[in-house]
Design a protein around this motif. Structure first.
Motif, PDB file in Angstrom:
ATOM      1  N   LEU A 138      61.959  59.564  35.534  1.00 17.41           N
ATOM      2  CA  LEU A 138      62.225  58.833  36.581  1.00 17.41           C
ATOM      3  C   LEU A 138      61.746  59.493  37.895  1.00 17.41           C
ATOM      4  CD1 LEU A 138      66.155  58.044  35.303  1.00 17.41           C
ATOM      5  CD2 LEU A 138      64.269  56.509  35.660  1.00 17.41           C
ATOM      6  N   GLY A 139      61.919  60.656  38.024  1.00 21.39           N
ATOM      7  CA  GLY A 139      61.575  61.299  39.470  1.00 21.39           C
ATOM      8  C   GLY A 139      60.066  60.901  39.247  1.00 21.39           C
ATOM      9  N   GLY A 140      59.543  61.417  38.249  1.00 20.52           N
ATOM     10  CA  GLY A 140      57.604  61.448  38.248  1.00 20.52           C
ATOM     11  C   GLY A 140      57.470  59.807  38.784  1.00 20.52           C
ATOM     12  N   VAL A 141      58.133  58.797  38.420  1.00 17.51           N
ATOM     13  CA  VAL A 141      57.667  57.429  38.643  1.00 17.51           C
ATOM     14  C   VAL A 141      57.926  57.253  40.203  1.00 17.51           C
ATOM     15  CG1 VAL A 141      58.554  55.142  38.482  1.00 17.51           C
ATOM     16  CG2 VAL A 141      58.276  56.369  36.492  1.00 17.51           C
ATOM     17  N   VAL A 142      59.141  57.523  40.629  1.00 16.68           N
ATOM     18  CA  VAL A 142      59.017  57.272  42.073  1.00 16.68           C
ATOM     19  C   VAL A 142      58.523  58.172  43.029  1.00 16.68           C
ATOM     20  CG1 VAL A 142      61.419  58.625  42.340  1.00 16.68           C
ATOM     21  CG2 VAL A 142      61.160  56.496  43.600  1.00 16.68           C
ATOM     22  N   LEU A 143      58.283  59.536  42.539  1.00 14.74           N
ATOM     23  CA  LEU A 143      57.253  60.335  43.628  1.00 14.74           C
ATOM     24  C   LEU A 143      55.926  59.841  43.411  1.00 14.74           C
ATOM     25  CD1 LEU A 143      58.827  64.185  42.287  1.00 14.74           C
ATOM     26  CD2 LEU A 143      59.012  62.788  44.637  1.00 14.74           C
ATOM     27  N   ALA A 144      55.338  59.306  42.391  1.00 12.01           N
ATOM     28  CA  ALA A 144      54.096  58.868  42.444  1.00 12.01           C
ATOM     29  C   ALA A 144      54.011  57.562  43.291  1.00 12.01           C
ATOM     30  CB  ALA A 144      53.850  58.443  40.971  1.00 12.01           C
ATOM     31  N   ASP A 145      54.977  56.550  43.080  1.00 10.51           N
ATOM     32  CA  ASP A 145      55.008  55.291  43.939  1.00 10.51           C
ATOM     33  C   ASP A 145      55.110  55.460  45.314  1.00 10.51           C
ATOM     34  OD1 ASP A 145      54.796  53.992  41.606  1.00 10.51           O
ATOM     35  OD2 ASP A 145      57.068  53.416  41.455  1.00 10.51           O
ATOM     36  N   ALA A 146      55.719  56.796  45.733  1.00 12.32           N
ATOM     37  CA  ALA A 146      55.895  57.144  47.066  1.00 12.32           C
ATOM     38  C   ALA A 146      54.818  57.859  47.817  1.00 12.32           C
ATOM     39  CB  ALA A 146      57.216  57.729  47.164  1.00 12.32           C
ATOM     40  N   GLY A 147      53.952  58.189  46.782  1.00 12.84           N
ATOM     41  CA  GLY A 147      52.852  59.143  47.395  1.00 12.84           C
ATOM     42  C   GLY A 147      52.995  60.625  47.417  1.00 12.84           C
ATOM     43  N   LEU A 148      54.131  61.011  46.797  1.00  9.31           N
ATOM     44  CA  LEU A 148      54.473  62.502  47.159  1.00  9.31           C
ATOM     45  C   LEU A 148      53.857  63.047  45.539  1.00  9.31           C
ATOM     46  CD1 LEU A 148      58.311  62.658  48.245  1.00  9.31           C
ATOM     47  CD2 LEU A 148      56.078  63.090  49.480  1.00  9.31           C
ATOM     48  N   ALA A 149      53.329  62.424  44.754  1.00  6.42           N
ATOM     49  CA  ALA A 149      52.560  62.906  43.644  1.00  6.42           C
ATOM     50  C   ALA A 149      51.583  61.946  43.436  1.00  6.42           C
ATOM     51  CB  ALA A 149      53.667  63.096  42.413  1.00  6.42           C
ATOM     52  N   PRO A 150      50.502  62.602  42.583  1.00  4.02           N
ATOM     53  CA  PRO A 150      49.145  62.033  42.419  1.00  4.02           C
ATOM     54  C   PRO A 150      49.419  60.819  41.382  1.00  4.02           C
ATOM     55  CG  PRO A 150      48.885  63.940  42.002  1.00  4.02           C
ATOM     56  CD  PRO A 150      50.173  64.079  42.864  1.00  4.02           C
ATOM     57  N   ASP A 151      50.299  61.299  40.432  1.00  2.00           N
ATOM     58  CA  ASP A 151      50.400  60.337  39.290  1.00  2.00           C
ATOM     59  C   ASP A 151      51.934  60.866  38.674  1.00  2.00           C
ATOM     60  OD1 ASP A 151      50.182  62.825  37.545  1.00  2.00           O
ATOM     61  OD2 ASP A 151      47.936  62.454  37.694  1.00  2.00           O
ATOM     62  N   ILE A 152      52.316  59.967  37.675  1.00  4.16           N
ATOM     63  CA  ILE A 152      53.576  60.253  37.180  1.00  4.16           C
ATOM     64  C   ILE A 152      53.696  61.579  36.496  1.00  4.16           C
ATOM     65  CG2 ILE A 152      55.396  59.347  35.372  1.00  4.16           C
ATOM     66  CD1 ILE A 152      54.038  56.455  36.014  1.00  4.16           C
ATOM     67  N   GLU A 153      52.600  62.089  35.624  1.00  6.80           N
ATOM     68  CA  GLU A 153      52.906  63.171  34.971  1.00  6.80           C
ATOM     69  C   GLU A 153      52.996  64.372  36.102  1.00  6.80           C
ATOM     70  OE1 GLU A 153      50.495  66.034  31.820  1.00  6.80           O
ATOM     71  OE2 GLU A 153      49.399  64.089  32.504  1.00  6.80           O
ATOM     72  N   ASP A 154      52.394  64.207  37.021  1.00  2.00           N
ATOM     73  CA  ASP A 154      52.461  65.194  38.100  1.00  2.00           C
ATOM     74  C   ASP A 154      53.812  65.439  38.661  1.00  2.00           C
ATOM     75  OD1 ASP A 154      50.896  67.384  40.116  1.00  2.00           O
ATOM     76  OD2 ASP A 154      52.132  66.063  41.497  1.00  2.00           O
ATOM     77  N   GLY A 155      54.131  64.056  38.909  1.00  2.00           N
ATOM     78  CA  GLY A 155      55.507  63.998  39.644  1.00  2.00           C
ATOM     79  C   GLY A 155      56.737  64.660  38.850  1.00  2.00           C
ATOM     80  N   ALA A 156      56.610  64.146  37.544  1.00  2.93           N
ATOM     81  CA  ALA A 156      57.412  64.815  36.330  1.00  2.93           C
ATOM     82  C   ALA A 156      57.340  66.319  36.323  1.00  2.93           C
ATOM     83  CB  ALA A 156      57.366  64.242  35.035  1.00  2.93           C
TER      84      ALA A 156
END
Length: 435
Positions: free
Chosen positions: A274-292
């Protein structure tokens, strides 16, 4: 404008105008619309549905019926919402983890509903923690800790507060359109830059079938994005408890085990996704995997726990809670094992029955005025596929009285199904739904 004409339009399958729905929502908030009219509107929406345009318009109208928060912080304002399940203490892990990743999380949460626990009740099992904060203190906590978990004030989406109370007594809670407007009106009023939704399906969820859960997820995502809030949803499994304990203090303990790196498992997994999804959507991570991976990283480093500790202290709790949480959490006076009557694999759960057993212990509410006992619940519940010997505990009951413990033990025996063959354990993450 005329409430009767708006109700008739919905009754006949039409879509009221945005102005009409705005007027109706304001009438819900200020009393200009009667309870009878609110009930008739809810029943019409349940039976005939609203178009997507009408659902978006109603959501925005309910959002605008009260205060809308605005933020000027050093990072994006993000949040998460779950449709509810048993052992679901994700918010306690995810809010501080997102804060540790550079986001700000003003999480407006709810109390227990039906068989599912409420995040506010869980947080309030920590001595001293207050979840009803005025706006100035709410902003101060978010600024200092990066996150706050609070109750909605009477000024946030008052139209929803009124309509939900009417729906609760008129058999109209199940309306997909009204569920969507109810959830999102409060979240959108919080001034978010991004939102992730955890829509659960299975025996411990409100949406038992995957088709119903998917329909709700799609309605929520399309409506939130149309309202201007970047939103994605994750469809997740709730055929077994997310953690091996149900009950307010017991679930806080499980969240702390994850935040301090002492436990992994489904709670850590879904928090990362869930964190990976919202970080990626917000531009704080390049993709979901990186955000997770970033969520997992701030948990492993202790930074997420540090933010949780700051939040607890800022909301009135113990300053050293993270360092010694077991000393502060309340304990039940009666703790009893529930021995398995036979040997076998844990083949299935009646999740709703387990949740209601906790409610019966006093860990939830049967009526709104009930006082919750934070110490009671169930612990040491084996996951699906576990082999259990005859006489081995299926759970431990935490109760205030022996009679309540006896009832809960019988409920556990009826809610956990044992079999001769190991079951196929469903994947925790079923799907991701985007705009």
């Amino acid at each position: 404008m005329d409430a009767r004409r708006i109700i008739a339009t919905v009754r006949d399958g039409g879509t009221p105008s945005r102005a009409e729905l705005g007027w109706f929502a304001q009438g819900l908030a200020d009393g200009g619309v009667t309870d009878a009219q609110a009930g008739a509107f809810a029943m019409a929406a349940l039976l005939r549905g609203l178009s997507e345009e009408g659902r978006v318009a109603l959501t925005l109208a309910m959002r605008d019926s009260g205060q809308r928060l605005q933020w000027d912080l050093g990072g994006p304002v993000l949040d998460k919402h779950s449709t509810g399940g048993i052992g679901d203490c994700v918010s306690l892990v995810l809010a501080p983890a997102l804060a540790a990743c550079g986001a700000y999380v003003p999480m407006i949460s709810g109390r227990g509903l039906g068989h599912t626990g409420g995040t506010l009740d869980k947080l309030e099992s920590i001595p001293g923690v207050a979840t009803t904060l005025d706006e100035a203190r709410f902003r101060d906590v978010v600024g200092k800790a990066g996150c706050a978990i609070v109750a909605a004030s009477a000024r946030i989406a008052p139209a929803d507060r009124r309509l939900y109370a009417v729906r609760d007594v008129t058999a109209t809670v199940e309306s997909l359109d009204l569920i969507t407007a109810s959830i999102l009106s409060k979240k959108l009023a919080a001034g978010l830059d991004g939102l992730v939704l955890d829509v659960k399906t299975g025996s411990g969820a409100f949406m038992k079938s995957e088709d119903d859960a998917r329909a709700l997820a799609q309605a929520l995502v399309s409506t939130a994005n149309a309202a201007g809030c970047p939103t994605s949803a994750v469809l997740s499994d709730m055929n077994q408890p997310l953690v091996p304990a149900l009950g307010n203090a017991l679930e806080v303990d499980q969240a702390m085990l994850v935040l301090t790196g002492a436990a992994k498992g489904p709670l850590a997994e879904i928090s990362a996704v869930l964190g990976g999804v919202v970080l990626a959507d917000a531009g704080l991570a390049p993709d979901i995997e990186d955000g997770a991976n970033r969520i997992a990283g701030v948990i492993a480093s202790g930074r997420a726990a540090e933010h949780f500790g700051r939040m607890v202290a800022a909301q009135g709790g113990p300053v050293e809670f993270v360092e010694n949480w077991a000393r502060f959490l309340p304990e039940a006076t009666v703790i009893r094992e529930v021995p398995s009557p036979v040997a076998g694999y844990v083949a299935g759960f009646d999740g709703e029955a387990l949740g209601l057993a906790v409610v019966d212990l006093g860990g939830g509410r049967q009526v709104e005025s009930d006082v919750v006992d934070p110490a009671v619940g169930l612990s040491d519940i084996p996951p699906l596929g576990t082999w259990v010997e005859k006489g081995q505990p299926l759970a431990r009951v935490h109760a205030a009285r022996t009679g309540a413990a006896d009832r809960a033990a019988q409920a556990v025996l009826g809610a956990i199904r044992l079999g001769d063959t190991a079951p196929q354990v469903p994947a925790l993450i079923r799907d991701r739904i985007t705009a």
